[in-house]
Design a protein around this motif. Structure first.
Motif, PDB file in Angstrom:
ATOM      1  N   VAL A   1      39.921  31.290  -5.878  1.00 16.89           N
ATOM      2  CA  VAL A   1      39.594  30.896  -7.025  1.00 16.89           C
ATOM      3  C   VAL A   1      40.534  29.983  -7.790  1.00 16.89           C
ATOM      4  O   VAL A   1      41.356  30.542  -8.249  1.00 16.89           O
ATOM      5  CB  VAL A   1      38.973  31.848  -7.927  1.00 16.89           C
ATOM      6  N   CYS A   2      40.205  28.547  -8.271  1.00 22.56           N
ATOM      7  CA  CYS A   2      41.131  27.790  -8.786  1.00 22.56           C
ATOM      8  C   CYS A   2      40.629  27.372 -10.289  1.00 22.56           C
ATOM      9  O   CYS A   2      41.479  27.292 -11.191  1.00 22.56           O
ATOM     10  CB  CYS A   2      41.486  26.377  -8.206  1.00 22.56           C
ATOM     11  N   SER A   3      39.366  27.607 -10.387  1.00 22.59           N
ATOM     12  CA  SER A   3      39.002  27.541 -11.864  1.00 22.59           C
ATOM     13  C   SER A   3      37.654  28.181 -12.293  1.00 22.59           C
ATOM     14  O   SER A   3      36.618  28.344 -11.117  1.00 22.59           O
ATOM     15  CB  SER A   3      38.564  25.954 -11.755  1.00 22.59           C
ATOM     16  N   VAL A   4      37.458  28.800 -13.280  1.00 23.98           N
ATOM     17  CA  VAL A   4      36.220  29.368 -13.706  1.00 23.98           C
ATOM     18  C   VAL A   4      35.676  28.488 -15.160  1.00 23.98           C
ATOM     19  O   VAL A   4      36.584  28.456 -15.974  1.00 23.98           O
ATOM     20  CB  VAL A   4      36.558  30.828 -13.938  1.00 23.98           C
ATOM     21  N   GLU A   5      34.608  27.899 -15.191  1.00 21.62           N
ATOM     22  CA  GLU A   5      34.263  27.226 -16.218  1.00 21.62           C
ATOM     23  C   GLU A   5      32.961  27.464 -16.794  1.00 21.62           C
ATOM     24  O   GLU A   5      32.067  28.317 -16.070  1.00 21.62           O
ATOM     25  CB  GLU A   5      34.156  25.682 -15.845  1.00 21.62           C
ATOM     26  N   MET A   6      32.564  27.596 -18.116  1.00 20.82           N
ATOM     27  CA  MET A   6      31.424  27.816 -18.570  1.00 20.82           C
ATOM     28  C   MET A   6      30.663  26.483 -18.651  1.00 20.82           C
ATOM     29  O   MET A   6      31.092  25.451 -19.206  1.00 20.82           O
ATOM     30  CB  MET A   6      31.528  28.139 -19.998  1.00 20.82           C
ATOM     31  N   ARG A   7      29.261  26.434 -17.957  1.00 11.47           N
ATOM     32  CA  ARG A   7      28.589  25.192 -17.861  1.00 11.47           C
ATOM     33  C   ARG A   7      28.040  24.825 -19.316  1.00 11.47           C
ATOM     34  O   ARG A   7      27.550  25.641 -19.983  1.00 11.47           O
ATOM     35  CB  ARG A   7      27.656  25.117 -16.872  1.00 11.47           C
ATOM     36  N   GLU A   8      28.351  23.512 -19.432  1.00  4.46           N
ATOM     37  CA  GLU A   8      27.852  23.000 -20.962  1.00  4.46           C
ATOM     38  C   GLU A   8      26.260  22.726 -20.755  1.00  4.46           C
ATOM     39  O   GLU A   8      25.705  22.338 -19.908  1.00  4.46           O
ATOM     40  CB  GLU A   8      28.515  21.801 -21.419  1.00  4.46           C
ATOM     41  N   PRO A   9      25.564  23.086 -21.788  1.00  2.00           N
ATOM     42  CA  PRO A   9      23.996  22.932 -21.577  1.00  2.00           C
ATOM     43  C   PRO A   9      23.882  21.206 -21.924  1.00  2.00           C
ATOM     44  O   PRO A   9      24.659  20.626 -22.534  1.00  2.00           O
ATOM     45  CB  PRO A   9      23.382  23.358 -23.000  1.00  2.00           C
ATOM     46  N   VAL A  10      22.938  20.862 -21.050  1.00  2.00           N
ATOM     47  CA  VAL A  10      22.520  19.288 -21.125  1.00  2.00           C
ATOM     48  C   VAL A  10      21.396  19.157 -21.798  1.00  2.00           C
ATOM     49  O   VAL A  10      20.334  19.859 -21.607  1.00  2.00           O
ATOM     50  CB  VAL A  10      22.368  18.841 -19.607  1.00  2.00           C
ATOM     51  N   GLY A  11      21.366  17.988 -22.573  1.00  2.00           N
ATOM     52  CA  GLY A  11      20.132  17.826 -23.341  1.00  2.00           C
ATOM     53  C   GLY A  11      20.183  16.420 -23.706  1.00  2.00           C
ATOM     54  O   GLY A  11      21.182  15.562 -23.557  1.00  2.00           O
TER      55      GLY A  11
ATOM     56  N   LYS B   1      43.273  29.370 -15.060  1.00  2.00           N
ATOM     57  CA  LYS B   1      42.189  29.220 -14.283  1.00  2.00           C
ATOM     58  C   LYS B   1      40.682  29.002 -15.372  1.00  2.00           C
ATOM     59  O   LYS B   1      39.625  28.424 -15.076  1.00  2.00           O
ATOM     60  CB  LYS B   1      41.580  30.449 -13.306  1.00  2.00           C
ATOM     61  N   PHE B   2      41.055  29.612 -16.542  1.00  5.18           N
ATOM     62  CA  PHE B   2      39.913  29.236 -17.593  1.00  5.18           C
ATOM     63  C   PHE B   2      40.146  28.074 -18.308  1.00  5.18           C
ATOM     64  O   PHE B   2      41.262  27.728 -18.740  1.00  5.18           O
ATOM     65  CB  PHE B   2      40.177  30.500 -18.658  1.00  5.18           C
ATOM     66  N   LEU B   3      39.291  27.291 -18.483  1.00  6.46           N
ATOM     67  CA  LEU B   3      39.256  26.206 -19.312  1.00  6.46           C
ATOM     68  C   LEU B   3      39.636  26.463 -20.573  1.00  6.46           C
ATOM     69  O   LEU B   3      39.401  27.656 -21.321  1.00  6.46           O
ATOM     70  CB  LEU B   3      38.178  25.201 -19.272  1.00  6.46           C
ATOM     71  N   ASN B   4      40.274  25.424 -21.592  1.00  2.00           N
ATOM     72  CA  ASN B   4      40.311  25.688 -23.151  1.00  2.00           C
ATOM     73  C   ASN B   4      39.254  26.137 -23.866  1.00  2.00           C
ATOM     74  O   ASN B   4      38.175  25.673 -23.614  1.00  2.00           O
ATOM     75  CB  ASN B   4      41.038  24.251 -23.754  1.00  2.00           C
TER      76      ASN B   4
END
Length: 277
Positions: A196-206, A34-37
């Motif tokens: 829950v199928c996925s837990v991701e860390m949102r990347e900052p947008v800039g 469920k965690f991304l690489n």
């Protein structure tokens, strides 16, 4: 390379065991899947990190994606979900303390993940999860960090085509070891839920316009010859021929001067729009 297709499905164990054939691999959806690489490394880097603009603070955010066709009842709020997930981390009753430790119920801290029972050293990542649960699942340790979280529930408009998600914002500004540990422990708790199928860390947008301007004008760092002589595109109209445009998009919407076939310099963005059909 061979092509592979991954799909989510909810099957009884007896049904999953009956799926046969070399072209099929049935893999239980455990926490690691469920965690991304590089989830752990990215999470540690993002907690409390400042934006490129020092006037703003980047807020680390976990995106918890529910599985397809999972619905949240209308009377359930984001705060209800927050209480349930956080509460699951702490053993409060005598019965739960007498039962197996919470770490025994997680795949990431089980023997199957590399936690040996023969006295040998566990894997580095298994040791990390063991430490987190042993040190940070105790009542009160992460209370301050969790009190600074904001939970937002986004329901799918159509369960056939969309996914329901929960966003967890960590409104802390200190990149401390405890901040990181509490967030990772909370992510593990969220990943343990079957829905829950996925837990991701949102990347900052800039934006990178400060790089693009000198790259397109001179390819020399911070050399902008067009800008130096006053050429910045102001007052210019660009003609584009394409398949059409969504005038209701927030980037183009102008209720006071809606686009039409008549050229209008007062328009906020679209001076003229001539549809082909």
């Amino acid at each position: 390379a061979d092509d592979y297709l991954c799909v989510y499905g909810q099957l009884f164990a007896s049904v999953a065991a009956g799926v046969t054939g070399e072209e099929f691999i049935v893999q239980p959806l455990v926490q690691t899947l469920k965690f991304l690489n590089n989830f752990v490394d990215n999470a540690n880097q993002e907690v409390g990190k400042s934006n490129a603009n020092e006037q703003e603070i980047y807020v680390p955010t976990l995106d918890v994606i529910l599985c397809p066709n999972v619905a949240i009842e209308e009377n359930v709020t984001a705060d209800d979900l927050a209480f349930e997930v956080i509460d699951s981390l702490v053993q409060k009753t005598i019965a739960s303390k007498l039962a197996a430790a919470i770490s025994d119920t997680y795949y990431l801290t089980s023997e199957a993940y590399g936690n040996s029972t023969d006295g040998s050293e566990p894997s580095e990542r298994a040791q990390l999860w063991n430490t987190l649960l042993n040190d940070y699942q105790k009542a009160g340790v992460c209370d301050e960090a969790y009190e600074m979280t904001t939970w937002t529930l986004t329901r799918a408009a159509d369960l056939e085509t969309g996914l329901t998600s929960v966003q967890i914002e960590f409104n802390n500004t200190g990149n401390t070891e405890q901040d990181q540990a509490c967030m990772l422990t909370l992510a593990l708790a969220a990943a343990s839920y079957p829905d829950v199928c996925s837990v991701e860390m949102r990347e900052p947008v800039g934006t990178s316009n400060h790089y693009a301007t000198w790259l397109t004008q001179s390819e020399l760092t911070n050399e902008r010859p067009f800008f130096d002589v006053g050429l910045n595109g102001e007052g210019q109209t660009v003609t584009i021929s394409d398949t059409g445009i969504d005038q209701n998009n927030c980037y183009f919407l102008d209720n006071e001067n809606p686009a039409s076939a008549t050229y209008n310099t007062n328009s906020r963005k679209i001076a003229q729009y001539v549809p082909f059909v």
